[in-house]
Design a protein around this motif. Structure first.
Motif, PDB file in Angstrom:
ATOM      1  N   ASN A  34       0.862  -1.180   0.000  1.00 38.30           N
ATOM      2  CA  ASN A  34       0.000   0.000   0.000  1.00 38.30           C
ATOM      3  C   ASN A  34       0.904   1.238   0.000  1.00 38.30           C
ATOM      4  OD1 ASN A  34      -1.526   2.237   0.764  1.00 38.30           O
ATOM      5  ND2 ASN A  34      -2.832   1.068   2.155  1.00 38.30           N
ATOM      6  N   PRO A  35       0.880   2.048  -1.069  1.00 38.58           N
ATOM      7  CA  PRO A  35       1.809   3.183  -1.148  1.00 38.58           C
ATOM      8  C   PRO A  35       1.589   4.233  -0.057  1.00 38.58           C
ATOM      9  CG  PRO A  35       0.272   3.208  -3.000  1.00 38.58           C
ATOM     10  CD  PRO A  35       0.042   1.929  -2.254  1.00 38.58           C
ATOM     11  N   ILE A  36       0.362   4.397   0.398  1.00 34.86           N
ATOM     12  CA  ILE A  36       0.116   5.379   1.456  1.00 34.86           C
ATOM     13  C   ILE A  36       0.718   4.889   2.768  1.00 34.86           C
ATOM     14  CG2 ILE A  36      -1.671   6.548   2.810  1.00 34.86           C
ATOM     15  CD1 ILE A  36      -3.450   6.380   0.259  1.00 34.86           C
ATOM     16  N   SER A  37       0.423   3.648   3.119  1.00 41.61           N
ATOM     17  CA  SER A  37       0.996   3.083   4.347  1.00 41.61           C
ATOM     18  C   SER A  37       2.512   3.037   4.253  1.00 41.61           C
ATOM     19  CB  SER A  37       0.447   1.682   4.610  1.00 41.61           C
ATOM     20  OG  SER A  37      -0.916   1.746   4.941  1.00 41.61           O
ATOM     21  N   LEU A  46       3.310   5.532  10.870  1.00 41.15           N
ATOM     22  CA  LEU A  46       2.131   4.760  10.506  1.00 41.15           C
ATOM     23  C   LEU A  46       1.103   4.751  11.635  1.00 41.15           C
ATOM     24  CD1 LEU A  46       0.689   2.938   8.436  1.00 41.15           C
ATOM     25  CD2 LEU A  46       1.810   0.984   9.527  1.00 41.15           C
ATOM     26  N   HIS A  47       1.573   4.687  12.864  1.00 42.35           N
ATOM     27  CA  HIS A  47       0.646   4.655  14.008  1.00 42.35           C
ATOM     28  C   HIS A  47      -0.186   5.934  14.082  1.00 42.35           C
ATOM     29  CE1 HIS A  47       4.543   6.194  15.242  1.00 42.35           C
ATOM     30  NE2 HIS A  47       3.960   6.828  16.241  1.00 42.35           N
ATOM     31  N   TYR A  48       0.419   7.084  13.781  1.00 50.37           N
ATOM     32  CA  TYR A  48      -0.343   8.336  13.780  1.00 50.37           C
ATOM     33  C   TYR A  48      -1.391   8.324  12.670  1.00 50.37           C
ATOM     34  CZ  TYR A  48       3.310  10.153  16.825  1.00 50.37           C
ATOM     35  OH  TYR A  48       4.178  10.341  17.852  1.00 50.37           O
ATOM     36  N   TYR A  49      -0.973   7.895  11.502  1.00 51.59           N
ATOM     37  CA  TYR A  49      -1.879   7.832  10.351  1.00 51.59           C
ATOM     38  C   TYR A  49      -3.072   6.940  10.667  1.00 51.59           C
ATOM     39  CZ  TYR A  49      -3.523   5.996   5.851  1.00 51.59           C
ATOM     40  OH  TYR A  49      -4.289   5.564   4.799  1.00 51.59           O
TER      41      TYR A  49
END
Length: 101
Positions: A34-37, A46-49
């Motif tokens: 997944n390019p966003i992850s 990643l945890h904030y997202y």
């Protein structure tokens, strides 16, 4: 509303499992597709997202279900679908971990 809260709780649990299985899979040599992850993983955020997106989605759906009773059925089915997708993602992550490990 009770069913929606249960489905949202399930989503939170599956989202958490997705986070931990993704991080573990990457630590044993997997790659995020997944390019966003992947962007957030490379920036160690990643945890904030995941928290922000999950909190925003849950808040929106609770407010929507509370203020628009007609939308509860749609929200329920949407959450069933999202929960199934997350269950498949977590299962895929676990398969990758066991395959690589």
């Amino acid at each position: 509303m009770k069913k929606i809260f249960i489905l949202l709780l399930t989503l939170c649990i599956l989202n958490t499992l997705d986070y931990y299985t993704t991080i573990h899979a990457i630590s044993v040599g997997a790659h995020e597709i997944n390019p966003i992850s992947d962007y957030f993983i490379r920036n160690n955020s990643l945890h904030y997202y995941k928290l922000i997106v999950l909190f925003g989605l849950c808040t929106y759906l609770i407010i929507r279900a509370w203020t628009s009773p007609n939308s509860r059925r749609t929200i329920t089915w949407l959450l069933y679908g999202v929960d199934v997708v997350y269950l498949l993602i977590v299962t895929s992550n676990l398969i990758v971990i066991f395959y690589i490990h």
